[in-house]
Design a protein around this motif. Structure first.
Motif: not given
Length: 297
Positions: A162-177
């Motif tokens: 249901t999600f690609d790897n980039n979506e999983i990362v963006s949902r799981g962690w606030d990488i920009p912050e």
């Protein structure tokens, strides 16, 4: 600095390499360098004893404090993660954990969430946590420790449809912050490094100042353990700020470590009924035994 957090830093950075036990008077003097009063130190040690993190031993009229097994586990994991410069390749597996913990076990559920966050798991949907790192052993130990076997489903998969790897990362962690926090660390410590480099080379910096700088540096850097999941290279943004911050941390640490340890040794008093144990090499350079990556060594 909060007394309990600073105490963990002192045990992880210095005390563990000197027999793991310290006289309360030495602890008070060390923490007073950061504006923490004797009353606050004594109150923090008492609370940590009550929480099962510290134990006290009396020799004559003096009190000596050491970490319990629970305290040692907390310190060991934190120290290893601080001093591991991670640069690992992803094994293409997601570790997925979901749970249904009853409401009457709410406090246990909250504690379990904190533990998952500490390990670097990200929450992508309600009660569904993921990590790309090989944490199976630690998670299974947690589940067993908290007796959560009936409530937890934990598995690994190489495909989430249901999600690609980039979506999983963006949902799981606030990488920009997280990157912003690393940038702030770099912006503060990069000019400090330039000044320190000159002071150390000229010999114009005191051991006391080295101790204060190293301790504050580690204290600040430890905060990233609570927000950075340490993603594999494959899932990180290009030119990742965390890598630059890690290198800067290591460089400053090495500049001031000899002086810092010398000052600690001046203040530290060991118990008179035990042989003085010291591993100065590890105290100066904790990176020696901590340079362990996940898969590629």
């Amino acid at each position: 600095m909060k007394p309990r957090s600073l105490m963990f830093t002192l045990y992880g950075e210095y005390i563990q390499y000197y027999g793991g036990e310290i006289w309360i008077g030495s602890l008070i003097r060390l923490m007073n360098e950061f504006g923490i009063s004797e009353q606050s130190v004594r109150g923090a040690t008492l609370r940590m004893v009550n929480q099962g993190l510290l134990q006290v031993r009396r020799v004559g009229n003096r009190s000596f404090y050491s970490l319990t097994e629970l305290g040692k586990r907390n310190i060991a994991d934190g120290v290893k993660r601080v001093y591991t410069i991670s640069n690992h390749k992803w094994d293409q597996l997601w570790r997925v954990l979901t749970y249904s913990i009853p409401e009457e076990k709410r406090e246990l559920r909250n504690q379990f969430r904190k533990e998952l966050t500490w390990l670097g798991f990200g929450l992508i949907l309600n009660s569904i946590w993921v990590s790309p790192n090989p944490l199976e052993e630690k998670v299974m130990e947690l589940i067993k420790t908290y007796k959560l076997e009936p409530y937890v489903l934990f598995f690994q998969t190489n495909s989430i449809l249901t999600f690609d790897n980039n979506e999983i990362v963006s949902r799981g962690w606030d990488i920009p912050e997280i990157a912003k926090k690393y940038d702030q660390f770099i912006d503060y410590y990069k000019p400090e490094y330039e000044k320190l480099k000159e002071q150390v080379w000229k010999g114009t910096i005191s051991d006391r100042e080295c101790f204060k700088i190293r301790t504050a540096l580690v204290h600040e850097y430890r905060k990233f353990l609570f927000i950075d999941p340490v993603l594999p290279n494959d899932l990180r943004p290009e030119n990742w700020s965390g890598s630059h911050a890690s290198q800067l941390f290591w460089t400053i640490h090495q500049l001031v470590s000899v002086g810092a340890v010398h000052y600690f040794e001046q203040i530290f008093e060991h118990s008179p009924d035990k042989d003085r144990i010291a591993d100065r090499e590890k105290a100066i350079n904790p990176f020696v035994d901590a340079n362990v990556n996940f898969h590629n060594g």
